[in-house]
Scaffold this motif. Structure first.
Motif, PDB file in Angstrom:
ATOM      1  N   ALA A   1       0.844  -1.194   0.000  1.00 23.51           N
ATOM      2  CA  ALA A   1       0.000   0.000   0.000  1.00 23.51           C
ATOM      3  C   ALA A   1       0.871   1.232   0.000  1.00 23.51           C
ATOM      4  N   HIS A   2       0.365   2.311  -0.556  1.00 27.93           N
ATOM      5  CA  HIS A   2       1.110   3.565  -0.605  1.00 27.93           C
ATOM      6  C   HIS A   2       0.299   4.646   0.097  1.00 27.93           C
ATOM      7  N   ILE A   3       0.942   5.418   0.940  1.00 26.57           N
ATOM      8  CA  ILE A   3       0.268   6.486   1.665  1.00 26.57           C
ATOM      9  C   ILE A   3      -0.148   7.580   0.698  1.00 26.57           C
ATOM     10  N   GLN A   4      -1.152   8.336   1.073  1.00 25.40           N
ATOM     11  CA  GLN A   4      -1.651   9.383   0.202  1.00 25.40           C
ATOM     12  C   GLN A   4      -0.729  10.592   0.168  1.00 25.40           C
ATOM     13  N   VAL A   5       0.076  10.764   1.210  1.00 23.54           N
ATOM     14  CA  VAL A   5       0.961  11.920   1.261  1.00 23.54           C
ATOM     15  C   VAL A   5       2.219  11.635   0.443  1.00 23.54           C
ATOM     16  N   PRO A   6       2.575  12.489  -0.530  1.00 23.93           N
ATOM     17  CA  PRO A   6       3.710  12.200  -1.401  1.00 23.93           C
ATOM     18  C   PRO A   6       5.042  12.357  -0.690  1.00 23.93           C
TER      19      PRO A   6
ATOM     20  N   ALA B   1       3.765  18.070   1.370  1.00 18.54           N
ATOM     21  CA  ALA B   1       2.528  17.791   0.641  1.00 18.54           C
ATOM     22  C   ALA B   1       1.756  19.071   0.360  1.00 18.54           C
ATOM     23  N   ALA B   2       1.728  20.001   1.317  1.00 21.14           N
ATOM     24  CA  ALA B   2       1.035  21.272   1.110  1.00 21.14           C
ATOM     25  C   ALA B   2       1.695  22.075  -0.009  1.00 21.14           C
ATOM     26  N   CYS B   3       3.018  22.059  -0.056  1.00 22.41           N
ATOM     27  CA  CYS B   3       3.718  22.768  -1.130  1.00 22.41           C
ATOM     28  C   CYS B   3       3.395  22.146  -2.488  1.00 22.41           C
ATOM     29  N   GLU B   4       3.352  20.840  -2.542  1.00 25.29           N
ATOM     30  CA  GLU B   4       3.014  20.195  -3.810  1.00 25.29           C
ATOM     31  C   GLU B   4       1.582  20.545  -4.217  1.00 25.29           C
ATOM     32  N   ARG B   5       0.680  20.580  -3.249  1.00 27.85           N
ATOM     33  CA  ARG B   5      -0.715  20.939  -3.523  1.00 27.85           C
ATOM     34  C   ARG B   5      -0.817  22.348  -4.104  1.00 27.85           C
ATOM     35  N   ALA B   6       0.078  23.238  -3.645  1.00 26.12           N
ATOM     36  CA  ALA B   6       0.057  24.637  -4.080  1.00 26.12           C
ATOM     37  C   ALA B   6       0.987  24.907  -5.248  1.00 26.12           C
ATOM     38  N   ALA B   7       1.609  23.848  -5.806  1.00 26.95           N
ATOM     39  CA  ALA B   7       2.566  23.999  -6.905  1.00 26.95           C
ATOM     40  C   ALA B   7       3.721  24.921  -6.518  1.00 26.95           C
ATOM     41  N   VAL B   8       4.171  24.799  -5.267  1.00 30.45           N
ATOM     42  CA  VAL B   8       5.305  25.574  -4.759  1.00 30.45           C
ATOM     43  C   VAL B   8       6.549  24.695  -4.812  1.00 30.45           C
ATOM     44  N   ASP B   9       7.627  25.224  -5.367  1.00 35.08           N
ATOM     45  CA  ASP B   9       8.888  24.498  -5.440  1.00 35.08           C
ATOM     46  C   ASP B   9       9.522  24.448  -4.047  1.00 35.08           C
TER      47      ASP B   9
ATOM     48  N   VAL C   1      -1.735  30.965  -1.309  1.00 34.46           N
ATOM     49  CA  VAL C   1      -2.234  30.875   0.066  1.00 34.46           C
ATOM     50  C   VAL C   1      -3.437  29.939   0.200  1.00 34.46           C
ATOM     51  N   PRO C   2      -4.494  30.072  -0.607  1.00 34.58           N
ATOM     52  CA  PRO C   2      -5.611  29.135  -0.452  1.00 34.58           C
ATOM     53  C   PRO C   2      -5.212  27.694  -0.719  1.00 34.58           C
ATOM     54  N   ARG C   3      -4.280  27.473  -1.635  1.00 30.99           N
ATOM     55  CA  ARG C   3      -3.859  26.108  -1.921  1.00 30.99           C
ATOM     56  C   ARG C   3      -2.972  25.543  -0.820  1.00 30.99           C
ATOM     57  N   LEU C   4      -2.180  26.383  -0.192  1.00 28.99           N
ATOM     58  CA  LEU C   4      -1.405  25.918   0.961  1.00 28.99           C
ATOM     59  C   LEU C   4      -2.335  25.519   2.107  1.00 28.99           C
ATOM     60  N   LEU C   5      -3.355  26.337   2.363  1.00 33.68           N
ATOM     61  CA  LEU C   5      -4.329  25.984   3.399  1.00 33.68           C
ATOM     62  C   LEU C   5      -4.994  24.651   3.093  1.00 33.68           C
ATOM     63  N   ALA C   6      -5.400  24.476   1.827  1.00 32.76           N
ATOM     64  CA  ALA C   6      -6.014  23.216   1.425  1.00 32.76           C
ATOM     65  C   ALA C   6      -5.039  22.063   1.603  1.00 32.76           C
ATOM     66  N   GLY C   7      -3.790  22.286   1.202  1.00 32.61           N
ATOM     67  CA  GLY C   7      -2.788  21.228   1.304  1.00 32.61           C
ATOM     68  C   GLY C   7      -2.496  20.837   2.736  1.00 32.61           C
TER      69      GLY C   7
ATOM     70  N   HIS D   1     -10.901  19.879   6.822  1.00 37.17           N
ATOM     71  CA  HIS D   1     -10.465  19.284   5.568  1.00 37.17           C
ATOM     72  C   HIS D   1     -11.478  19.545   4.452  1.00 37.17           C
ATOM     73  N   VAL D   2     -12.773  19.358   4.733  1.00 33.16           N
ATOM     74  CA  VAL D   2     -13.785  19.590   3.704  1.00 33.16           C
ATOM     75  C   VAL D   2     -13.824  21.056   3.304  1.00 33.16           C
ATOM     76  N   ASP D   3     -13.483  21.920   4.254  1.00 31.92           N
ATOM     77  CA  ASP D   3     -13.478  23.363   3.969  1.00 31.92           C
ATOM     78  C   ASP D   3     -12.342  23.739   3.051  1.00 31.92           C
ATOM     79  N   SER D   4     -11.220  23.023   3.191  1.00 37.54           N
ATOM     80  CA  SER D   4     -10.023  23.439   2.481  1.00 37.54           C
ATOM     81  C   SER D   4     -10.012  23.022   1.035  1.00 37.54           C
ATOM     82  N   ALA D   5     -10.872  22.118   0.633  1.00 36.81           N
ATOM     83  CA  ALA D   5     -10.873  21.669  -0.752  1.00 36.81           C
ATOM     84  C   ALA D   5     -11.220  22.841  -1.661  1.00 36.81           C
ATOM     85  N   LEU D   6     -10.423  23.013  -2.696  1.00 32.25           N
ATOM     86  CA  LEU D   6     -10.640  24.151  -3.582  1.00 32.25           C
ATOM     87  C   LEU D   6     -11.887  23.960  -4.448  1.00 32.25           C
TER      88      LEU D   6
END
Length: 442
Positions: free
Chosen positions: A16-21, A272-280, A307-313, A430-435
């Motif tokens: 199994a693989h965890i969801q967090v990259p 994982a939050a950085c990847e969600r926000a496309a931040v290097d 910022v909103p994508r980091l919060l979601a991530g 978590h449900v709030d943070s989904a874009l």
């Protein structure tokens, strides 16, 4: 993790693989062998192997290394699955074999004579070779090993420049289990197959970018630590940056093993939050603080999108980490990772031992304020409480950029030490943070 195993394990091999990259290489069963297999005893045992972490070592004092170096520091973290009551791990061996026979181990840690926080005795084998082994042994005749927070590391060198290293990991050990007679016995377990891994240039943490054109975040401080002078003795450059700071709730009340697990989870969440926000991730300034983390984003960051994508991530990664921990250990609230987060935008200097400036001070004062701590403590329905400095809130949230809304935010006065100011705080579910939900409603 794995299914219960015994005399006739299923032929299939589930990984199994965890969801967090970026964090987990694989989880796999530890199957019974030898006496356990002959007796048909069924035990639930498994191991979660962390993705190997690779670090380029400094080439020389005052210089910064690149992935062209032939010497890397590699770390192999792993956690064992918690066993049923009455059973435990007596001994665990982690074996790492590199496919390139020209690789040589210059140093192994933990090494002989080293004792882990739970008292485990450690032996290591493989200096000068490409085949490495570490053995963790319970400290007492009637003791067992803690299943969590294990790690090994090696300084590895090659006669040719680094391009890609591959290898295999195997785990085996001895478990203790009760018998119907009331006595206890031991038996062997092992992974069904070796777990392969590959390390590429993109996986290596370096002290400078591949281009060598501009100093990487941390370069100023690294030159001081390595004994060289910075580029000049003037004040280091001050630039406007978006900053994110996080802190783990009740970290100091945890035991050593839980602290290690929480720190590991914190790093997973941030990446994982950085990847969600496309931040290097590698372009950010990073300052680890044990139970917290400071992320200084590049000056050209688009705050309105990031910022909103980091919060979601952050919310999504926390949900993934806590869900994985719950599945591995059962409903144990003391291993749940909960954190506070704060955003600010201001002038930041890269000083000799970290990041400095009034913006950084204000950010951490708000992160540490009592209202934000109380909000997280009182709201068990969420694992994340977020705060914005007043100016950042007015620049981003009030303007209604996609993924952000004033709904749910509470204005609060902040007084920490000599600092006094205003912050806007809210629980971030978590449900709030989904874009997909552009309203930002909590």
């Amino acid at each position: 993790m794995g299914e219960p195993v015994g005399a006739n394990p299923p032929e299939r091999h589930e990984v199994a693989h965890i969801q967090v990259p970026h964090d987990l290489l694989a989880t796999t069963d530890l199957v019974a062998s030898g006496v356990l297999r002959a007796r048909g005893l069924r035990l639930r045992a498994g191991v979660a192997l962390g993705r190997p972490l690779a670090f380029a070592l400094p080439a020389a004092a005052g210089t910064l290394s690149t992935v062209d170096t032939t010497t890397l520091l590699l770390c192999f973290p792993f956690d064992l699955e918690e066993m049923p009551a009455g059973c435990g791990y007596r001994k665990i061996e982690l074996a790492v074999t590199f496919d390139d026979e020209h690789l040589r181990a210059l140093d192994l840690q933990p090494g002989p004579g080293w004792a882990s926080p739970d008292g485990a005795r450690v032996t290591a084998f493989g200096l000068g070779r490409n085949r490495l082994r570490w053995i963790f042994q319970a400290p007492h005749a009637d003791g067992t090993l803690s299943p969590y927070g294990r790690w090994t590391q090696v300084v590895l060198t090659s006669p040719s420049p680094f391009t890609e290293w591959s290898g295999r990991i195997r785990v085996r050990g001895v478990v203790e289990h009760p018998l119907l007679s009331g006595t206890r016995s031991e038996g062997e377990i092992q992974t069904r197959d070796d777990v392969p891994f590959i390390l590429s240039r993109a996986d290596v943490w370096t002290g400078a970018p591949l281009t060598q054109q501009t100093p990487r975040p941390g370069a100023w401080a690294l030159t001081r630590l390595e004994g060289a002078d910075p580029p000049d003795d003037k004040l280091p450059p001050g630039r406007r940056h978006l900053c994110l700071a996080v802190d783990i709730e009740k970290y100091s009340t945890r035991g050593n093993v839980d602290m290690i697990r929480l720190q590991r989870g914190l790093l997973r969440v941030m990446r994982a939050a950085c990847e969600r926000a496309a931040v290097d991730w590698n372009a950010c300034g990073r300052q680890a603080q044990g139970d917290g983390y400071l992320l200084v984003l590049p000056p050209d960051t688009d705050d309105t999108r990031v910022v909103p994508r980091l919060l979601a991530g952050l919310a999504e990664a926390l949900a993934a980490v806590n869900g994985e921990q719950h599945g591995r250990t059962g409903p144990r609230s003391h291993v749940r990772t909960r954190m506070r987060a704060a955003f600010h935008h201001g002038i930041v200097h890269e000083a000799d031992s970290g990041y400095a400036g009034s913006a950084v001070v204000e950010l951490f004062r708000i992160l540490d304020c009592d209202p934000l701590r109380a909000l997280l403590a009182d709201d068990e329905s969420t694992d994340l409480a977020a705060a914005f400095t007043d100016q950042t809130y007015r620049d981003l949230v009030v303007q209604g950029y996609e993924g952000l809304s004033p709904v749910g935010f509470v204005r609060t006065e902040v007084r920490v030490k000599q600092f006094a100011g205003v912050a806007w705080i809210r629980s971030q579910r978590h449900v709030d943070s989904a874009l997909h939900d552009h309203t930002g409603t909590p």
